[in-house]
Design a protein around this motif. Sequence first.
Motif, PDB file in Angstrom:
ATOM      1  N   LYS A  40       0.837  -1.198   0.000  1.00  0.00           N
ATOM      2  CA  LYS A  40       0.000   0.000   0.000  1.00  0.00           C
ATOM      3  C   LYS A  40       0.876   1.254   0.000  1.00  0.00           C
ATOM      4  O   LYS A  40       0.583   2.226  -0.702  1.00  0.00           O
ATOM      5  N   GLU A  44       0.770   4.150  -2.922  1.00  0.00           N
ATOM      6  CA  GLU A  44       0.497   5.555  -2.644  1.00  0.00           C
ATOM      7  C   GLU A  44       1.660   6.444  -3.069  1.00  0.00           C
ATOM      8  O   GLU A  44       1.450   7.554  -3.568  1.00  0.00           O
ATOM      9  N   LYS A  47       1.409   6.901  -6.804  1.00  0.00           N
ATOM     10  CA  LYS A  47       0.339   7.835  -7.146  1.00  0.00           C
ATOM     11  C   LYS A  47       0.771   9.275  -6.898  1.00  0.00           C
ATOM     12  O   LYS A  47       0.463  10.176  -7.677  1.00  0.00           O
ATOM     13  N   ARG A  48       1.485   9.523  -5.803  1.00  0.00           N
ATOM     14  CA  ARG A  48       1.998  10.870  -5.536  1.00  0.00           C
ATOM     15  C   ARG A  48       2.965  11.295  -6.619  1.00  0.00           C
ATOM     16  O   ARG A  48       2.967  12.446  -7.048  1.00  0.00           O
TER      17      ARG A  48
END
Length: 92
Positions: A40, A44, A47-48
């Motif tokens: 996870k 994330e 995605k950032r």
Amino acid sequence: MHGVIATRDAISMAQEAGLDLVEISPTAAPPVAKILDYGKYKYEAQKRQERGPQEAEGHRGQGDQDAPGIDIHDYEVKMRSVHRFPRGRRQG
């Protein structure tokens, strides 16, 4: 936050929780580790990265705009009108 614990104990805590033990700062004394879902975390982070630096820093909304500058002459005119205004009595 559990403080300083043995590596074996930290690994068993992570396994019991179904998470990963990730070393955050290996050069610290004692080394710093964190129990988290590494998959996870990587998702994330990706995605950032994809959003780009402008969104990673935070959204600049209309409230973040600079106010228009007030010229010193405009300020002086406004102050003169305030001083001319009758205080404490009604006109009319």
